[in-house]
Motif scaffolding. Structure first.
Motif, short mmCIF file in Angstrom:
data_model
loop_
_atom_site.label_atom_id
_atom_site.label_comp_id
_atom_site.label_asym_id
_atom_site.label_seq_id
_atom_site.Cartn_x
_atom_site.Cartn_y
_atom_site.Cartn_z
N GLU A 1 0.84 -1.20 0.00
CA GLU A 1 0.00 0.00 0.00
C GLU A 1 0.87 1.26 0.00
OE1 GLU A 1 -3.95 1.65 2.27
OE2 GLU A 1 -2.55 0.43 3.40
N LYS A 2 2.03 1.16 0.69
CA LYS A 2 2.95 2.31 0.75
C LYS A 2 3.80 2.44 -0.50
CE LYS A 2 4.87 1.05 4.59
NZ LYS A 2 5.71 0.91 5.77
N THR A 3 4.09 1.33 -1.18
CA THR A 3 5.06 1.37 -2.26
C THR A 3 4.49 1.36 -3.66
OG1 THR A 3 5.32 -1.04 -2.19
CG2 THR A 3 6.87 0.28 -0.86
N VAL A 4 3.25 0.93 -3.81
CA VAL A 4 2.64 0.86 -5.14
C VAL A 4 1.87 2.14 -5.40
CG1 VAL A 4 1.02 -0.36 -6.62
CG2 VAL A 4 2.47 -1.65 -5.05
N VAL A 5 2.20 2.80 -6.48
CA VAL A 5 1.51 4.06 -6.81
C VAL A 5 0.40 3.79 -7.83
CG1 VAL A 5 3.47 5.53 -6.29
CG2 VAL A 5 3.23 4.58 -8.59
N ASP A 6 -0.48 4.75 -7.98
CA ASP A 6 -1.56 4.68 -8.95
C ASP A 6 -2.48 3.48 -8.75
OD1 ASP A 6 -0.57 6.98 -10.14
OD2 ASP A 6 0.68 5.86 -11.55
N ILE A 7 -2.84 3.23 -7.53
CA ILE A 7 -3.81 2.17 -7.26
C ILE A 7 -4.93 2.78 -6.44
CG2 ILE A 7 -2.67 1.28 -5.18
CD1 ILE A 7 -3.41 -1.53 -6.30
N GLU A 8 -6.16 2.60 -6.89
CA GLU A 8 -7.29 3.28 -6.26
C GLU A 8 -7.67 2.68 -4.92
OE1 GLU A 8 -10.56 3.77 -8.90
OE2 GLU A 8 -9.31 4.60 -10.50
N SER A 9 -7.80 1.37 -4.87
CA SER A 9 -8.15 0.74 -3.59
C SER A 9 -7.18 -0.39 -3.32
CB SER A 9 -9.59 0.20 -3.63
OG SER A 9 -9.69 -0.84 -4.58
N PHE A 10 -6.80 -0.52 -2.08
CA PHE A 10 -5.80 -1.52 -1.74
C PHE A 10 -6.34 -2.39 -0.62
CE2 PHE A 10 -1.97 -3.52 -0.50
CZ PHE A 10 -1.20 -3.51 -1.65
N ASN A 11 -6.06 -3.68 -0.71
CA ASN A 11 -6.47 -4.60 0.33
C ASN A 11 -5.49 -5.76 0.40
OD1 ASN A 11 -7.12 -6.24 -1.89
ND2 ASN A 11 -9.23 -5.50 -1.91
N ILE A 12 -5.78 -6.71 1.24
CA ILE A 12 -4.87 -7.84 1.43
C ILE A 12 -4.72 -8.63 0.14
CG2 ILE A 12 -4.66 -10.08 2.59
CD1 ILE A 12 -5.82 -8.70 5.10
N GLU A 13 -5.81 -8.80 -0.61
CA GLU A 13 -5.73 -9.55 -1.86
C GLU A 13 -4.73 -8.91 -2.83
OE1 GLU A 13 -8.62 -8.72 -0.41
OE2 GLU A 13 -9.57 -10.65 0.02
N THR A 14 -4.77 -7.59 -2.93
CA THR A 14 -3.82 -6.90 -3.79
C THR A 14 -2.40 -7.12 -3.30
OG1 THR A 14 -5.52 -5.22 -4.17
CG2 THR A 14 -3.30 -4.69 -4.90
N GLY A 15 -2.22 -7.14 -1.99
CA GLY A 15 -0.91 -7.44 -1.43
C GLY A 15 -0.40 -8.79 -1.87
N TYR A 16 -1.28 -9.79 -1.87
CA TYR A 16 -0.90 -11.13 -2.35
C TYR A 16 -0.44 -11.08 -3.80
CZ TYR A 16 -2.45 -14.21 1.49
OH TYR A 16 -2.57 -14.89 2.66
N TYR A 17 -1.19 -10.38 -4.64
CA TYR A 17 -0.86 -10.32 -6.07
C TYR A 17 0.54 -9.73 -6.29
CZ TYR A 17 -5.80 -11.27 -7.07
OH TYR A 17 -7.04 -11.83 -7.15
N TYR A 18 0.85 -8.69 -5.56
CA TYR A 18 2.16 -8.05 -5.72
C TYR A 18 3.28 -8.89 -5.09
CZ TYR A 18 0.54 -3.72 -7.78
OH TYR A 18 0.01 -2.79 -8.64
N PHE A 19 2.96 -9.61 -4.04
CA PHE A 19 4.00 -10.33 -3.29
C PHE A 19 4.35 -11.70 -3.86
CE2 PHE A 19 5.02 -13.54 -0.08
CZ PHE A 19 6.19 -13.03 0.45
#
Length: 196
Positions: free
Chosen positions: A62-80
């Motif tokens: 959430e702190k490092t990804v720019v240009d993302i409208e909504s962030f949640n745990i699922e998005t964290g999984y996708y990036y990680f």
């Protein structure tokens, strides 16, 4: 002489008690739903490990990804997931002090060891790890893990694409989510010299 013997007899249990007590973890997520149950004394620790992992990746991305409208745990999984499986995630920046406490306890409890597999610090021979794998819903993934375990070749780096493809399962299959946390996060943290 008799008094000295009695003194030693009284002191020995106190020393044993002192040495056997390790610092307790302050469970931050005990109010959250307990997602994993392998009917062991470690269920609470494993649930805490999963919640802490998810908090860490969600907070970091959430702190490092720019240009993302909504962030949640699922998005964290996708990036990680891919970098996590490859061991190339920015673990030192992602990890929280709470997860480091959990890491220490996972080591003490025998979940993490570097003597079982040349490819991972996760103790695949631990009965609770077997319970986690056996409770996964994705039969194809479960069979693949079992096949690799039989020949002692389970390797998170070789499984990176498989985990990435199956990552949506982690949102409904919490055993798979826990396995991901142990396999792609905590086992790599065990190799790092981190102090926070």
């Amino acid at each position: 002489m008799k008094n000295n013997a009695l003194t030693y007899i009284a002191i020995i249990p106190l020393i044993t008690l002192f040495l056997s007590c390790s610092k307790k973890i302050n469970y931050k997520y005990q109010d959250k739903e307990q997602l994993i149950s392998c009917n062991t004394e470690d269920d609470k620790l494993l649930n805490e490990a999963l919640h802490s992992f998810e908090f860490d990746i969600a907070t970091y991305y959430e702190k490092t990804v720019v240009d993302i409208e909504s962030f949640n745990i699922e998005t964290g999984y996708y990036y990680f997931i891919h970098n996590g499986a490859m061991g190339s995630a920015d673990y030192k920046e992602i990890v929280s002090s709470h997860s480091l406490q959990i890491l220490k306890r996972l080591k003490e409890k025998g979940f993490l060891t570097n003597t079982i597999s040349p490819y991972s610090n996760l103790n695949y021979k631990n009965e609770t790890i077997s319970c986690i794998i056996n409770n996964m819903k994705n039969e194809k993934l479960k069979n693949s893990l079992h096949s690799q375990l039989e020949v002692n070749y389970l390797n998170p780096k070789l499984m990176a694409d498989t985990y990435r493809i199956a990552i949506d399962d982690a949102f409904t299959d919490r055993y798979f989510a826990l396995f991901i946390a142990l396999e792609t996060y905590y086992q790599y943290l065990a190799d790092l010299n981190i102090t926070k």
